[in-house]
Design a protein around this motif. Sequence first.
Motif, PDB file in Angstrom:
ATOM      1  N   GLU A 288       7.364   6.702  14.497  1.00  0.00           N
ATOM      2  CA  GLU A 288       7.271   8.152  14.584  1.00  0.00           C
ATOM      3  C   GLU A 288       7.389   8.777  13.188  1.00  0.00           C
ATOM      4  N   ARG A 289       8.309   8.223  12.366  1.00  0.00           N
ATOM      5  CA  ARG A 289       8.440   8.728  10.996  1.00  0.00           C
ATOM      6  C   ARG A 289       7.160   8.488  10.223  1.00  0.00           C
ATOM      7  N   ALA A 290       6.557   7.309  10.434  1.00  0.00           N
ATOM      8  CA  ALA A 290       5.321   6.999   9.722  1.00  0.00           C
ATOM      9  C   ALA A 290       4.223   7.971  10.123  1.00  0.00           C
ATOM     10  N   GLY A 291       4.179   8.351  11.411  1.00  0.00           N
ATOM     11  CA  GLY A 291       3.166   9.305  11.854  1.00  0.00           C
ATOM     12  C   GLY A 291       3.360  10.661  11.213  1.00  0.00           C
ATOM     13  N   ARG A 292       4.641  11.117  11.111  1.00  0.00           N
ATOM     14  CA  ARG A 292       4.904  12.393  10.446  1.00  0.00           C
ATOM     15  C   ARG A 292       4.550  12.296   8.971  1.00  0.00           C
ATOM     16  N   GLU A 293       4.821  11.112   8.381  1.00  0.00           N
ATOM     17  CA  GLU A 293       4.514  10.928   6.964  1.00  0.00           C
ATOM     18  C   GLU A 293       3.007  10.999   6.717  1.00  0.00           C
ATOM     19  N   ARG A 294       2.226  10.400   7.625  1.00  0.00           N
ATOM     20  CA  ARG A 294       0.776  10.424   7.465  1.00  0.00           C
ATOM     21  C   ARG A 294       0.250  11.861   7.541  1.00  0.00           C
ATOM     22  N   ALA A 295       0.852  12.675   8.419  1.00  0.00           N
ATOM     23  CA  ALA A 295       0.407  14.045   8.563  1.00  0.00           C
ATOM     24  C   ALA A 295       0.906  14.934   7.436  1.00  0.00           C
ATOM     25  N   GLY A 296       1.811  14.425   6.598  1.00  0.00           N
ATOM     26  CA  GLY A 296       2.354  15.188   5.489  1.00  0.00           C
ATOM     27  C   GLY A 296       3.402  16.163   5.921  1.00  0.00           C
TER      28      GLY A 296
ATOM     29  N   SER B 254       0.847  -1.185   0.000  1.00  0.00           N
ATOM     30  CA  SER B 254       0.000   0.000   0.000  1.00  0.00           C
ATOM     31  C   SER B 254       0.884   1.236   0.000  1.00  0.00           C
ATOM     32  N   ARG B 255       0.246   2.390  -0.027  1.00  0.00           N
ATOM     33  CA  ARG B 255       0.977   3.645   0.090  1.00  0.00           C
ATOM     34  C   ARG B 255       0.516   4.356   1.376  1.00  0.00           C
ATOM     35  N   ALA B 256       1.379   4.365   2.372  1.00  0.00           N
ATOM     36  CA  ALA B 256       1.182   5.114   3.618  1.00  0.00           C
ATOM     37  C   ALA B 256       0.090   4.549   4.516  1.00  0.00           C
TER      38      ALA B 256
ATOM     39  N   THR C  25      -8.353  14.943  -8.103  1.00  0.00           N
ATOM     40  CA  THR C  25      -9.072  13.740  -7.719  1.00  0.00           C
ATOM     41  C   THR C  25      -8.227  12.897  -6.778  1.00  0.00           C
ATOM     42  N   VAL C  26      -8.840  12.422  -5.694  1.00  0.00           N
ATOM     43  CA  VAL C  26      -8.182  11.500  -4.765  1.00  0.00           C
ATOM     44  C   VAL C  26      -9.094  10.302  -4.560  1.00  0.00           C
ATOM     45  N   TRP C  27      -8.571   9.259  -3.883  1.00  0.00           N
ATOM     46  CA  TRP C  27      -9.344   8.014  -3.764  1.00  0.00           C
ATOM     47  C   TRP C  27      -9.947   7.811  -2.381  1.00  0.00           C
ATOM     48  N   GLY C  28      -9.571   8.622  -1.447  1.00  0.00           N
ATOM     49  CA  GLY C  28     -10.142   8.514  -0.111  1.00  0.00           C
ATOM     50  C   GLY C  28     -10.407   9.886   0.457  1.00  0.00           C
TER      51      GLY C  28
ATOM     52  N   ASP D 143      -4.067  11.993   2.702  1.00  0.00           N
ATOM     53  CA  ASP D 143      -3.457  12.968   3.615  1.00  0.00           C
ATOM     54  C   ASP D 143      -2.010  13.252   3.230  1.00  0.00           C
ATOM     55  N   LEU D 144      -1.290  12.222   2.775  1.00  0.00           N
ATOM     56  CA  LEU D 144       0.086  12.417   2.336  1.00  0.00           C
ATOM     57  C   LEU D 144       0.141  13.349   1.127  1.00  0.00           C
ATOM     58  N   LEU D 145      -0.746  13.140   0.149  1.00  0.00           N
ATOM     59  CA  LEU D 145      -0.761  13.979  -1.055  1.00  0.00           C
ATOM     60  C   LEU D 145      -1.137  15.425  -0.716  1.00  0.00           C
ATOM     61  N   ILE D 146      -2.110  15.578   0.170  1.00  0.00           N
ATOM     62  CA  ILE D 146      -2.497  16.927   0.592  1.00  0.00           C
ATOM     63  C   ILE D 146      -1.330  17.612   1.294  1.00  0.00           C
ATOM     64  N   GLY D 147      -0.613  16.856   2.132  1.00  0.00           N
ATOM     65  CA  GLY D 147       0.539  17.419   2.821  1.00  0.00           C
ATOM     66  C   GLY D 147       1.619  17.875   1.858  1.00  0.00           C
ATOM     67  N   LEU D 148       1.852  17.108   0.794  1.00  0.00           N
ATOM     68  CA  LEU D 148       2.846  17.505  -0.206  1.00  0.00           C
ATOM     69  C   LEU D 148       2.442  18.812  -0.886  1.00  0.00           C
ATOM     70  N   CYS D 149       1.156  18.951  -1.200  1.00  0.00           N
ATOM     71  CA  CYS D 149       0.667  20.196  -1.819  1.00  0.00           C
ATOM     72  C   CYS D 149       0.858  21.379  -0.869  1.00  0.00           C
ATOM     73  N   ARG D 150       0.523  21.190   0.381  1.00  0.00           N
ATOM     74  CA  ARG D 150       0.631  22.288   1.345  1.00  0.00           C
ATOM     75  C   ARG D 150       2.079  22.694   1.565  1.00  0.00           C
ATOM     76  N   GLN D 151       2.994  21.729   1.512  1.00  0.00           N
ATOM     77  CA  GLN D 151       4.406  22.072   1.623  1.00  0.00           C
ATOM     78  C   GLN D 151       4.847  22.962   0.468  1.00  0.00           C
ATOM     79  N   ALA D 152       4.168  22.839  -0.682  1.00  0.00           N
ATOM     80  CA  ALA D 152       4.486  23.671  -1.844  1.00  0.00           C
ATOM     81  C   ALA D 152       3.681  24.966  -1.861  1.00  0.00           C
ATOM     82  N   GLY D 153       2.934  25.220  -0.792  1.00  0.00           N
ATOM     83  CA  GLY D 153       2.150  26.452  -0.711  1.00  0.00           C
ATOM     84  C   GLY D 153       0.830  26.399  -1.432  1.00  0.00           C
ATOM     85  N   VAL D 154       0.333  25.200  -1.706  1.00  0.00           N
ATOM     86  CA  VAL D 154      -0.930  25.026  -2.427  1.00  0.00           C
ATOM     87  C   VAL D 154      -1.955  24.397  -1.490  1.00  0.00           C
ATOM     88  N   GLU D 155      -3.114  25.040  -1.341  1.00  0.00           N
ATOM     89  CA  GLU D 155      -4.225  24.428  -0.618  1.00  0.00           C
ATOM     90  C   GLU D 155      -5.080  23.699  -1.651  1.00  0.00           C
ATOM     91  N   PRO D 156      -4.978  22.368  -1.709  1.00  0.00           N
ATOM     92  CA  PRO D 156      -5.588  21.639  -2.818  1.00  0.00           C
ATOM     93  C   PRO D 156      -7.113  21.565  -2.724  1.00  0.00           C
TER      94      PRO D 156
END
Length: 308
Positions: free
Chosen positions: A300-308, A148-150, A194-197, A206-219
């Motif tokens: 702990e890394r996985a938790g940070r990853e989930r939060a993006g 799976s992914r994340a 489009t997302v799947w969940g 949540d990971l994809l949304i976090g990546l967008c927010r890190q780039a300054g984009v509110e998806p």
Amino acid sequence: MSLDLRKLEHLVAVAEEGGFTRAAERLHLSQQALSTSVRTLERHVGVQLLDRGHQHVTPTPAGQALIDDARALGAQALAALDRARRIGRGQAGHLRVGHTPAVTAEEVVDLLTRAGTEEQGIRAHVRQLFPDELREQLLTGACDLGLSRAMPAGTGLTRARVAEHRLRVAVPAGHPLAARSAVALADLRGQPLTVWGEPGSSAYTDLLIGLCRQAGVEPDVRRNPVQGTPPVTAVTATGRIAFVTAPPGPAAGGAAHVVDLDPPVHVPVHALWPAHTTCPGRDLFLGRAGGPPEDGAGRERAGRERAG
């Protein structure tokens, strides 16, 4: 002190059904026999496990803790029985792999090829499952390995990162971004994605949304109305942009175009498996394709990853 797995199964059934009547029907027992079994278990444990209300039965905190562990114990027992049966039938070289829709069948085959499972006489059986189905099949011993992914491990499962894939965007063939050789995450500002969940219920979303927010984009994310298909098909189903790991270029019969992200972004593939179970094919796969199980600092890394 030993625990009776059958009595644990009775406790789980009562909790899941919310009462003794439906649980007794599910287990093909009389209510009296089921009630006696749970009372015996409570005396054995030494604490109350269920709050017995007039309309509904709910686990106490101690009961919920035991139920969580009981599900994992039950899965381990079923996996042990299944492994013994497969060895007795000469099927020890099988590896049953489940994967979520976010991990494509081609990516699964690539991972198995890199692990050399076929060269080692391991016959893999692969099927796509939604996250909840994958978790259930892993816990009941119906699957040896999940990809799976994340997706978080949760009670009874162990998780390790086994690969990373480059993230790209798929756009409709006529979209202005389709003519670009590469786009930045910032270029997606204002574009419906489009997302799947649903956010908050899907770790990958949540990971994809976090990546967008890190780039300054509110998806602006919307859940794909067509579930279970390869990620790139979300473009043809909705006419919106989707994150994919497919190679760049035309896709979906020319209806979509996959464009690189620049700078590159990578997303993980995680392996999940039932804790404290054995499977030679899985051990081979993890030994060649996987990293160490995530616990302690890894979790702990996985938790940070989930939060993006």
